[in-house]
Design a protein around this motif. Structure first.
Motif, PDB file in Angstrom:
ATOM      1  N   GLY A   1       1.090  -1.643  -0.609  1.00 41.80           N
ATOM      2  CA  GLY A   1       0.093  -0.419   0.530  1.00 41.80           C
ATOM      3  C   GLY A   1       0.827   1.258   0.174  1.00 41.80           C
ATOM      4  O   GLY A   1      -0.071   2.125   0.425  1.00 41.80           O
ATOM      5  N   LEU A   2       2.436   1.146  -0.340  1.00 40.35           N
ATOM      6  CA  LEU A   2       2.899   2.524  -0.514  1.00 40.35           C
ATOM      7  C   LEU A   2       3.061   3.332  -2.144  1.00 40.35           C
ATOM      8  O   LEU A   2       3.434   2.120  -3.063  1.00 40.35           O
ATOM      9  CB  LEU A   2       4.750   2.063   0.120  1.00 40.35           C
ATOM     10  N   THR A   3       3.151   4.560  -2.014  1.00 39.24           N
ATOM     11  CA  THR A   3       3.812   5.280  -3.229  1.00 39.24           C
ATOM     12  C   THR A   3       5.233   5.469  -3.354  1.00 39.24           C
ATOM     13  O   THR A   3       5.834   5.422  -4.493  1.00 39.24           O
ATOM     14  CB  THR A   3       3.076   6.141  -3.165  1.00 39.24           C
ATOM     15  N   ARG A   4       5.998   5.936  -1.813  1.00 41.25           N
ATOM     16  CA  ARG A   4       7.037   5.803  -1.274  1.00 41.25           C
ATOM     17  C   ARG A   4       8.308   5.096  -1.141  1.00 41.25           C
ATOM     18  O   ARG A   4       7.473   3.746  -0.766  1.00 41.25           O
ATOM     19  CB  ARG A   4       6.973   6.500  -0.792  1.00 41.25           C
ATOM     20  N   GLU A   5       8.872   4.786  -2.111  1.00 42.27           N
ATOM     21  CA  GLU A   5       9.915   3.515  -1.564  1.00 42.27           C
ATOM     22  C   GLU A   5       9.013   2.512  -1.717  1.00 42.27           C
ATOM     23  O   GLU A   5       8.955   1.442  -0.873  1.00 42.27           O
ATOM     24  CB  GLU A   5      10.457   4.065   0.415  1.00 42.27           C
ATOM     25  N   ALA A   6       8.483   2.477  -2.594  1.00 36.71           N
ATOM     26  CA  ALA A   6       7.193   1.470  -2.704  1.00 36.71           C
ATOM     27  C   ALA A   6       8.032  -0.089  -3.853  1.00 36.71           C
ATOM     28  O   ALA A   6       7.755  -1.383  -3.239  1.00 36.71           O
ATOM     29  CB  ALA A   6       5.971   1.087  -4.121  1.00 36.71           C
ATOM     30  N   ASN A   7       9.060  -0.036  -3.908  1.00 34.57           N
ATOM     31  CA  ASN A   7       9.945  -1.134  -4.833  1.00 34.57           C
ATOM     32  C   ASN A   7      10.949  -2.075  -3.908  1.00 34.57           C
ATOM     33  O   ASN A   7      11.543  -2.906  -3.422  1.00 34.57           O
ATOM     34  CB  ASN A   7      10.917  -1.178  -6.433  1.00 34.57           C
ATOM     35  N   ARG A   8      11.362  -1.519  -2.426  1.00 37.70           N
ATOM     36  CA  ARG A   8      12.227  -1.974  -1.161  1.00 37.70           C
ATOM     37  C   ARG A   8      11.674  -3.369  -0.694  1.00 37.70           C
ATOM     38  O   ARG A   8      10.537  -3.139  -0.561  1.00 37.70           O
ATOM     39  CB  ARG A   8      12.318  -0.870  -0.442  1.00 37.70           C
ATOM     40  N   LYS A   9      12.363  -4.647  -0.443  1.00 40.03           N
ATOM     41  CA  LYS A   9      12.227  -5.539  -0.151  1.00 40.03           C
ATOM     42  C   LYS A   9      11.861  -5.172   1.708  1.00 40.03           C
ATOM     43  O   LYS A   9      13.143  -5.245   2.484  1.00 40.03           O
ATOM     44  CB  LYS A   9      12.833  -6.638  -0.419  1.00 40.03           C
ATOM     45  N   ARG A  10      11.085  -4.861   1.935  1.00 37.24           N
ATOM     46  CA  ARG A  10      10.638  -4.816   3.618  1.00 37.24           C
ATOM     47  C   ARG A  10      10.070  -4.689   4.459  1.00 37.24           C
ATOM     48  O   ARG A  10       9.696  -3.952   6.046  1.00 37.24           O
ATOM     49  CB  ARG A  10      11.469  -2.823   4.091  1.00 37.24           C
ATOM     50  N   ARG A  11       9.920  -5.771   3.928  1.00 41.66           N
ATOM     51  CA  ARG A  11       8.183  -6.975   4.646  1.00 41.66           C
ATOM     52  C   ARG A  11       8.950  -7.828   5.477  1.00 41.66           C
ATOM     53  O   ARG A  11       9.320  -8.557   3.644  1.00 41.66           O
ATOM     54  CB  ARG A  11       7.015  -6.797   3.952  1.00 41.66           C
ATOM     55  N   PHE A  12       8.426  -8.554   6.004  1.00 41.31           N
ATOM     56  CA  PHE A  12       8.404  -9.698   6.040  1.00 41.31           C
ATOM     57  C   PHE A  12       7.658 -10.584   6.755  1.00 41.31           C
ATOM     58  O   PHE A  12       6.644 -10.062   7.527  1.00 41.31           O
ATOM     59  CB  PHE A  12      10.195  -9.905   7.524  1.00 41.31           C
ATOM     60  N   PHE A  13       7.538 -11.996   6.688  1.00 41.66           N
ATOM     61  CA  PHE A  13       6.733 -12.533   6.896  1.00 41.66           C
ATOM     62  C   PHE A  13       6.923 -14.474   7.090  1.00 41.66           C
ATOM     63  O   PHE A  13       7.948 -14.537   6.873  1.00 41.66           O
ATOM     64  CB  PHE A  13       5.194 -12.491   6.118  1.00 41.66           C
ATOM     65  N   GLU A  14       5.853 -14.672   8.316  1.00 37.52           N
ATOM     66  CA  GLU A  14       5.819 -16.407   8.557  1.00 37.52           C
ATOM     67  C   GLU A  14       5.625 -17.310   7.608  1.00 37.52           C
ATOM     68  O   GLU A  14       4.866 -17.255   6.787  1.00 37.52           O
ATOM     69  CB  GLU A  14       5.441 -17.014   9.388  1.00 37.52           C
ATOM     70  N   CYS A  15       6.455 -17.883   6.017  1.00 37.38           N
ATOM     71  CA  CYS A  15       6.376 -18.376   5.398  1.00 37.38           C
ATOM     72  C   CYS A  15       4.314 -19.600   5.589  1.00 37.38           C
ATOM     73  O   CYS A  15       4.599 -20.353   6.171  1.00 37.38           O
ATOM     74  CB  CYS A  15       6.844 -18.893   4.509  1.00 37.38           C
ATOM     75  N   GLY A  16       3.446 -19.396   4.388  1.00 37.93           N
ATOM     76  CA  GLY A  16       2.744 -20.537   5.054  1.00 37.93           C
ATOM     77  C   GLY A  16       1.119 -20.050   6.345  1.00 37.93           C
ATOM     78  O   GLY A  16       0.560 -20.840   6.132  1.00 37.93           O
TER      79      GLY A  16
END
Length: 208
Positions: free
Chosen positions: A180-195
């Motif tokens: 949901g970002l428009t600024r710095e939108a392409n940076r991989k800065r989100r983490f999650f537990e897969c599955g």
């Protein structure tokens, strides 16, 4: 398949400030699988943190980008404090501060897997769907009953709201661009537990 409450399999201990990485992105990854606890007079609410987003120093999408203001000063306290803000005219967002004191940065908590107090969370959220109790940052704050009163609270202290150790083994951790970002939108800065079914956002951003 209907999801049900999964109680902790390990004793949840307070995280110490020394346990927390100083670097924002390291902290965002570290918090996956850890526990957010809110002790209410009526009982304990807790959940596994299964999704985060990092907003490091200098990030144009971060709330500290333009410097300290009355609304974001808790972001400059150093790592391990709570920063809460109100957005979209309807939702509170819960963040864990990062970096050294005086440097504004933090980690947004995007989703929890409920552990304790699920029935209470369902009442707060007005839903019986387990998957939707705390899937998304606004729902998370509502389910855990966190608002501006908790802005600046020390999450490593013996207070009502605190960070705890992992309740059980942590699965594979994935990363993606933030949501949901428009600024710095392409940076991989989100983490999650897969599955994990409690992770928010499109499935295409939660598979690796």
């Amino acid at each position: 398949m209907e999801l049900t409450e999964a109680p902790p399999t390990r004793r949840i201990e307070h995280l110490r400030r020394a346990d927390l990485p100083i670097d924002t992105m390291e902290l965002a990854r570290y918090l996956i699988g850890k526990t957010l606890v809110h002790n209410l007079p009526t009982g304990r609410l807790s959940g596994r943190i299964v999704e985060t987003e990092g907003y490091p120093p200098g990030d144009a999408a971060g709330r500290a980008f333009r410097g300290k203001t009355p609304g974001n000063q808790s972001l400059f306290l150093g790592r391990g404090y709570c920063h809460v803000y109100f957005t979209y005219g309807s939702s509170f967002m819960v963040n864990v501060t990062s970096e050294e004191p005086g440097v504004g940065a933090g980690v947004l908590l995007r989703a929890l897997e409920p552990l304790q107090g699920t029935e209470t969370m369902q009442r707060f959220r007005k839903t019986m769907r387990m998957r939707d109790i705390a899937r998304g940052p606004g729902r998370l704050a509502q389910a855990m009953q966190i608002d501006k009163r908790y802005d600046g609270i020390d999450l490593c202290a013996a207070g009502p709201l605190w960070l705890g150790t992992a309740a059980r083994r942590i699965g594979l951790i994935g990363s993606s661009t933030r949501i949901g970002l428009t600024r710095e939108a392409n940076r991989k800065r989100r983490f999650f537990e897969c599955g994990n079914p409690y992770v928010s956002g499109p499935r295409s951003l939660s598979t690796s």
